[in-house]
Design an enzyme around this catalytic site. Sequence first.
Site, PDB file in Angstrom:
ATOM      1  N   GLY A 177      34.848  44.793  23.324  1.00 48.33           N
ATOM      2  CA  GLY A 177      33.611  45.039  24.045  1.00 48.33           C
ATOM      3  C   GLY A 177      33.646  46.353  24.774  1.00 48.33           C
ATOM      4  O   GLY A 177      34.557  47.255  24.358  1.00 48.33           O
ATOM      5  N   ARG A 213      42.526  37.881  30.815  1.00 50.92           N
ATOM      6  CA  ARG A 213      42.717  36.767  31.698  1.00 50.92           C
ATOM      7  C   ARG A 213      43.947  35.982  31.187  1.00 50.92           C
ATOM      8  O   ARG A 213      44.514  36.176  30.002  1.00 50.92           O
ATOM      9  CB  ARG A 213      41.490  35.830  31.607  1.00 50.92           C
ATOM     10  CG  ARG A 213      40.108  36.131  32.206  1.00 50.92           C
ATOM     11  CD  ARG A 213      40.564  35.984  33.705  1.00 50.92           C
ATOM     12  NE  ARG A 213      39.488  36.338  34.540  1.00 50.92           N
ATOM     13  CZ  ARG A 213      38.874  37.602  34.968  1.00 50.92           C
ATOM     14  NH1 ARG A 213      39.847  38.577  34.668  1.00 50.92           N
ATOM     15  NH2 ARG A 213      37.734  37.810  35.889  1.00 50.92           N
ATOM     16  N   GLU A 271      46.983  31.972  38.619  1.00 46.63           N
ATOM     17  CA  GLU A 271      47.411  32.853  39.513  1.00 46.63           C
ATOM     18  C   GLU A 271      47.171  32.359  40.908  1.00 46.63           C
ATOM     19  O   GLU A 271      46.319  31.431  41.146  1.00 46.63           O
ATOM     20  CB  GLU A 271      46.272  33.939  39.458  1.00 46.63           C
ATOM     21  CG  GLU A 271      46.626  34.924  38.196  1.00 46.63           C
ATOM     22  CD  GLU A 271      45.619  35.837  37.850  1.00 46.63           C
ATOM     23  OE1 GLU A 271      44.736  36.342  38.725  1.00 46.63           O
ATOM     24  OE2 GLU A 271      45.612  36.852  37.021  1.00 46.63           O
ATOM     25  N   HIS A 308      47.166  41.435  39.090  1.00 48.70           N
ATOM     26  CA  HIS A 308      45.831  41.179  38.676  1.00 48.70           C
ATOM     27  C   HIS A 308      45.304  42.329  39.526  1.00 48.70           C
ATOM     28  O   HIS A 308      44.120  42.311  40.310  1.00 48.70           O
ATOM     29  CB  HIS A 308      45.263  39.998  39.239  1.00 48.70           C
ATOM     30  CG  HIS A 308      43.938  39.637  38.619  1.00 48.70           C
ATOM     31  ND1 HIS A 308      43.401  38.414  37.947  1.00 48.70           N
ATOM     32  CD2 HIS A 308      42.859  40.580  37.853  1.00 48.70           C
ATOM     33  CE1 HIS A 308      42.330  38.528  37.272  1.00 48.70           C
ATOM     34  NE2 HIS A 308      42.061  39.755  37.214  1.00 48.70           N
ATOM     35  N   ILE A 334      35.343  47.423  27.555  1.00 52.41           N
ATOM     36  CA  ILE A 334      36.482  47.717  28.102  1.00 52.41           C
ATOM     37  C   ILE A 334      37.528  47.992  26.798  1.00 52.41           C
ATOM     38  O   ILE A 334      38.290  49.125  26.729  1.00 52.41           O
ATOM     39  CB  ILE A 334      37.411  46.683  28.717  1.00 52.41           C
ATOM     40  CG1 ILE A 334      36.574  46.509  30.193  1.00 52.41           C
ATOM     41  CG2 ILE A 334      38.729  46.991  29.067  1.00 52.41           C
ATOM     42  CD1 ILE A 334      36.880  45.268  31.022  1.00 52.41           C
TER      43      ILE A 334
END
Length: 309
Positions: A152, A229, A258, A276, A154
Amino acid sequence: MKVLVTYNIPRESFAKLGKEHTITMPEGEYFTTEELIKLVPDYDVILGIFTRTIDNAVIEAGKKLKVISNFGVGYNNIDIKFARSKGIAVCNTPKAVCFPTAEMAMGLMLSAARRITECDRRIRVEKESMWGVMKNLGFTLEGRTLGIIGMGNIGKTVAKLAEAFRMNVIYYNRRSTVEGYEKVDLDTLLKRSDFVSIHTPLTDETRHMIGKREIELMKPTAILVNTARGAVINEKELAICLQNKTIAGAALDVFEDEPHVTEMLYGLDNVILAPHNATGTIDTRIATGQEAVDNILNFFNGTPTNVVN
């Protein structure tokens, strides 16, 4: 318009919202779920944060709620189908986070390849004994193959940055094809790549798409990078594979549960851990908030942007 902001984000993000709009933000770091349930019935909009779940109970309580604008590109913190069933649009912020996340992926890749964070930790303890021309050897990115999972915005930005390092780029995408790069199936990507960088959203299909079987397909010299993720990787199986040196290393900015991190990872030198923080610059935080606000204004102006449901 009344906007309920769930997290204490930079005030600069709200410059486009005039005095005719009511903005409510937490005095502390964030509103709890219980606080949101009490507050939300009076609000038209929730501006949420990617690290905090907006429970269905909150959505149910939002009797006037029209839109949830999520601060972040990921939206697995919201049940988007349930929101749609209640007539509520959910938006994300893909533009503001794109380059910073790609930049972080390359930084993690470079740090792992050149053993930067490992050497930083060790030199503080080992001091003069660290030195030596044939010690602490890593390898360059030039000429290596980068496999990108999820091409995508990114993923494509990472590919462009990797080209600057003279890397060869291959990719795996479930649907679309990207011109200029070789598309392969997942197993082929894992077998051929010196680096594997994950840029796919977390869905039922992608949860644990990388586990023991997939890691064992990788080269023993390969490095796995994840800025997407955490639950895309089976974290416990990865920890065991890293301990057994099945692959050379990993660099992780995201984790399954997380802020909890699989305990074994803390003791391994061949993994880089980050909290993160791929979008963790003040510029990006402000820009992400601005994009979230733009989504709100565009929705009420009749030209919705970045709606994901």
